[in-house]
Design a protein around this motif. Structure first.
Motif, PDB file in Angstrom:
ATOM      1  N   ALA A 233       0.824  -1.204   0.000  1.00  0.00           N
ATOM      2  CA  ALA A 233       0.000   0.000   0.000  1.00  0.00           C
ATOM      3  C   ALA A 233       0.862   1.260   0.000  1.00  0.00           C
ATOM      4  O   ALA A 233       0.555   2.234  -0.701  1.00  0.00           O
ATOM      5  CB  ALA A 233      -0.937  -0.008   1.210  1.00  0.00           C
ATOM      6  N   VAL A 234       1.940   1.250   0.780  1.00  0.00           N
ATOM      7  CA  VAL A 234       2.796   2.446   0.822  1.00  0.00           C
ATOM      8  C   VAL A 234       3.534   2.614  -0.498  1.00  0.00           C
ATOM      9  O   VAL A 234       3.757   3.749  -0.956  1.00  0.00           O
ATOM     10  CB  VAL A 234       3.769   2.392   2.021  1.00  0.00           C
ATOM     11  CG1 VAL A 234       4.917   1.448   1.795  1.00  0.00           C
ATOM     12  CG2 VAL A 234       4.304   3.786   2.337  1.00  0.00           C
ATOM     13  N   ALA A 235       3.910   1.505  -1.152  1.00  0.00           N
ATOM     14  CA  ALA A 235       4.553   1.600  -2.467  1.00  0.00           C
ATOM     15  C   ALA A 235       3.609   2.235  -3.480  1.00  0.00           C
ATOM     16  O   ALA A 235       4.008   3.119  -4.263  1.00  0.00           O
ATOM     17  CB  ALA A 235       4.980   0.215  -2.944  1.00  0.00           C
ATOM     18  N   LYS A 236       2.354   1.814  -3.466  1.00  0.00           N
ATOM     19  CA  LYS A 236       1.356   2.378  -4.377  1.00  0.00           C
ATOM     20  C   LYS A 236       1.148   3.851  -4.089  1.00  0.00           C
ATOM     21  O   LYS A 236       1.075   4.677  -5.010  1.00  0.00           O
ATOM     22  CB  LYS A 236       0.041   1.608  -4.234  1.00  0.00           C
ATOM     23  CG  LYS A 236      -1.062   2.105  -5.153  1.00  0.00           C
ATOM     24  CD  LYS A 236      -2.346   1.304  -4.963  1.00  0.00           C
ATOM     25  CE  LYS A 236      -3.454   1.826  -5.872  1.00  0.00           C
ATOM     26  NZ  LYS A 236      -4.728   1.084  -5.675  1.00  0.00           N
ATOM     27  N   TRP A 237       1.091   4.198  -2.809  1.00  0.00           N
ATOM     28  CA  TRP A 237       0.893   5.598  -2.425  1.00  0.00           C
ATOM     29  C   TRP A 237       2.061   6.470  -2.885  1.00  0.00           C
ATOM     30  O   TRP A 237       1.855   7.551  -3.431  1.00  0.00           O
ATOM     31  CB  TRP A 237       0.720   5.690  -0.905  1.00  0.00           C
ATOM     32  CG  TRP A 237       0.673   7.098  -0.412  1.00  0.00           C
ATOM     33  CD1 TRP A 237      -0.377   7.967  -0.482  1.00  0.00           C
ATOM     34  CD2 TRP A 237       1.740   7.818   0.231  1.00  0.00           C
ATOM     35  NE1 TRP A 237      -0.037   9.188   0.066  1.00  0.00           N
ATOM     36  CE2 TRP A 237       1.256   9.112   0.514  1.00  0.00           C
ATOM     37  CE3 TRP A 237       3.035   7.480   0.596  1.00  0.00           C
ATOM     38  CZ2 TRP A 237       2.041  10.078   1.140  1.00  0.00           C
ATOM     39  CZ3 TRP A 237       3.823   8.434   1.220  1.00  0.00           C
ATOM     40  CH2 TRP A 237       3.334   9.719   1.495  1.00  0.00           C
ATOM     41  N   VAL A 238       3.284   6.011  -2.669  1.00  0.00           N
ATOM     42  CA  VAL A 238       4.463   6.779  -3.092  1.00  0.00           C
ATOM     43  C   VAL A 238       4.443   6.991  -4.597  1.00  0.00           C
ATOM     44  O   VAL A 238       4.637   8.110  -5.088  1.00  0.00           O
ATOM     45  CB  VAL A 238       5.764   6.063  -2.659  1.00  0.00           C
ATOM     46  CG1 VAL A 238       6.972   6.697  -3.359  1.00  0.00           C
ATOM     47  CG2 VAL A 238       5.941   6.145  -1.153  1.00  0.00           C
ATOM     48  N   ASP A 249      11.976   1.346  -8.111  1.00  0.00           N
ATOM     49  CA  ASP A 249      11.023   0.763  -7.177  1.00  0.00           C
ATOM     50  C   ASP A 249      10.770   1.731  -6.022  1.00  0.00           C
ATOM     51  O   ASP A 249      11.717   2.202  -5.388  1.00  0.00           O
ATOM     52  CB  ASP A 249      11.578  -0.558  -6.633  1.00  0.00           C
ATOM     53  CG  ASP A 249      10.552  -1.330  -5.828  1.00  0.00           C
ATOM     54  OD1 ASP A 249      10.248  -0.893  -4.695  1.00  0.00           O
ATOM     55  OD2 ASP A 249      10.065  -2.364  -6.301  1.00  0.00           O
ATOM     56  N   PRO A 250       9.508   2.031  -5.706  1.00  0.00           N
ATOM     57  CA  PRO A 250       9.209   3.015  -4.658  1.00  0.00           C
ATOM     58  C   PRO A 250       9.618   2.591  -3.259  1.00  0.00           C
ATOM     59  O   PRO A 250       9.785   3.439  -2.380  1.00  0.00           O
ATOM     60  CB  PRO A 250       7.688   3.180  -4.753  1.00  0.00           C
ATOM     61  CG  PRO A 250       7.208   1.925  -5.404  1.00  0.00           C
ATOM     62  CD  PRO A 250       8.300   1.514  -6.346  1.00  0.00           C
ATOM     63  N   ASN A 251       9.771   1.295  -3.028  1.00  0.00           N
ATOM     64  CA  ASN A 251      10.221   0.807  -1.728  1.00  0.00           C
ATOM     65  C   ASN A 251      11.687   0.398  -1.769  1.00  0.00           C
ATOM     66  O   ASN A 251      12.510   0.870  -0.995  1.00  0.00           O
ATOM     67  CB  ASN A 251       9.379  -0.392  -1.274  1.00  0.00           C
ATOM     68  CG  ASN A 251       7.994   0.016  -0.807  1.00  0.00           C
ATOM     69  OD1 ASN A 251       7.729   1.184  -0.545  1.00  0.00           O
ATOM     70  ND2 ASN A 251       7.092  -0.946  -0.706  1.00  0.00           N
ATOM     71  N   HIS A 252      12.019  -0.488  -2.692  1.00  0.00           N
ATOM     72  CA  HIS A 252      13.375  -1.051  -2.735  1.00  0.00           C
ATOM     73  C   HIS A 252      14.422  -0.013  -3.119  1.00  0.00           C
ATOM     74  O   HIS A 252      15.616  -0.188  -2.834  1.00  0.00           O
ATOM     75  CB  HIS A 252      13.422  -2.229  -3.712  1.00  0.00           C
ATOM     76  CG  HIS A 252      14.482  -3.234  -3.386  1.00  0.00           C
ATOM     77  ND1 HIS A 252      14.388  -4.092  -2.314  1.00  0.00           N
ATOM     78  CD2 HIS A 252      15.677  -3.505  -3.971  1.00  0.00           C
ATOM     79  CE1 HIS A 252      15.466  -4.846  -2.255  1.00  0.00           C
ATOM     80  NE2 HIS A 252      16.274  -4.511  -3.247  1.00  0.00           N
TER      81      HIS A 252
END
Length: 316
Positions: A233-238, A249-252
């Protein structure tokens, strides 16, 4: 094949990470559906190759993902079934050495965040206001990008944090990352900039248990854990909030960014690896376990993110 996999999963529940078993189960379900529940002993290398081609040509899975995930999963389970632990129900492993040709992939850009991306993500996180109707949703957006920026931790490791995982040891505020990809917990000191922003006050105001998800809002025994759901969810939000380049990648991306900035700050490799949880490259390095004071010193030297200016200026 379903029964064979479940026996493998039960045998390896304390040896393999939960996410690994989850990924292997998905691959085995796909193979079982393709083979119409045939007995695993009847499958040949040709059958498995045909399944891999179907995954590529019909389902659109990349050859690299099939080789790295699907065929590794099937080969691992079949190899176990050939051994004594698996009761030798198979006499051979038809997946051994099997792989699809992988096209040469040319990277479109570096995996680290660029300066403007760092600023945009951290500004967006800092601007998040507490949502009393969905407190964990606002908390994960507010703090997890910053925690990742100052630790290089995987987002799912951070969304798994409990209030009790934030503590003081030897005068340093640390977080205990208990749920990790490799299944090896590690303790990481927290950067002073996080404290200046009020992270400790947020933790102290939180109730006992998970910091970034509410168990009441998630189904018990769901295949995807609450922490993993929050990480996605946080990756999608970012990505949606800062219109992030699809090539990163928004997280990695924070793992690459942290290690790159740590390198620039002169933090030695074994400390960078210990903080991020990367496996060491040699047997000799495995005998070296950096102390908490060494890790704290490294975090103190890590450059502060300054997002109030037009560039993410590195200040010690």
């Amino acid at each position: 094949m379903d029964a064979l996999f479940e026996r493998w999963a039960a045998c390896n529940a304390d040896k393999r990470a939960r996410n690994t078993i989850k990924r292997y189960r998905a691959s085995f379900r796909s193979l079982a559906a393709f083979a119409s529940q045939r007995d695993a002993r009847s499958l040949s290398a040709d059958d498995l190759f045909e399944w891999a081609e179907k995954r590529r040509d019909v389902e659109g899975v990349s050859p690299r993902a099939i080789n790295k995930n699907d065929l590794v999963a099937v080969s691992s389970v079949f190899q176990w079934a050939c051994g004594r632990s698996g009761r030798q129900v198979l006499t051979r492993n038809p997946a051994r050495g099997l792989s699809l040709d992988e096209p040469r992939v040319v990277g479109q850009r570096e995996r680290t965040f660029r300066e403007q991306e760092i600023i945009a993500i951290l500004k967006a996180a800092s601007a998040v206001q507490q949502d009393h109707a969905h407190p964990t949703r606002s908390a994960v957006r507010r703090w997890c990008p910053w925690l990742a920026a100052y630790s290089g931790a995987r987002i799912a490791e951070l969304t798994s944090l409990f209030r009790e995982d934030i503590r003081i040891e030897c005068g340093a505020l640390v977080m205990d990352l208990r749920v990790t990809k490799a299944g090896e917990p590690r303790t990481v000191p927290l950067h002073k900039h996080l404290l200046e922003q009020g992270f400790l006050e947020f933790v102290e105001a939180s109730g006992s248990g998970p910091l970034f998800y509410d168990l009441k809002r998630h189904k018990a025994n769901a295949e995807t854990s609450p922490a993993e759901q929050q990480a996605k969810a946080v990756a999608k939000w970012v990505r949606e909030t800062v219109h992030l380049d699809p090539g990163v990648d928004p997280n990695h991306g924070w793992r690459h960014t942290f290690k790159t900035r740590a390198l620039g700050a002169g933090i030695e490799e074994r400390l960078r690896d210990a903080i991020t949880g990367h496996r060491v490259a040699s047997v000799g390095r495995r005998y070296e376990t950096p102390s908490l004071s060494m890790l704290s010193g490294a975090i103190e030297r890590f450059p502060r993110y300054e997002i109030s200016t037009s560039t993410a200026t590195q200040q010690h």
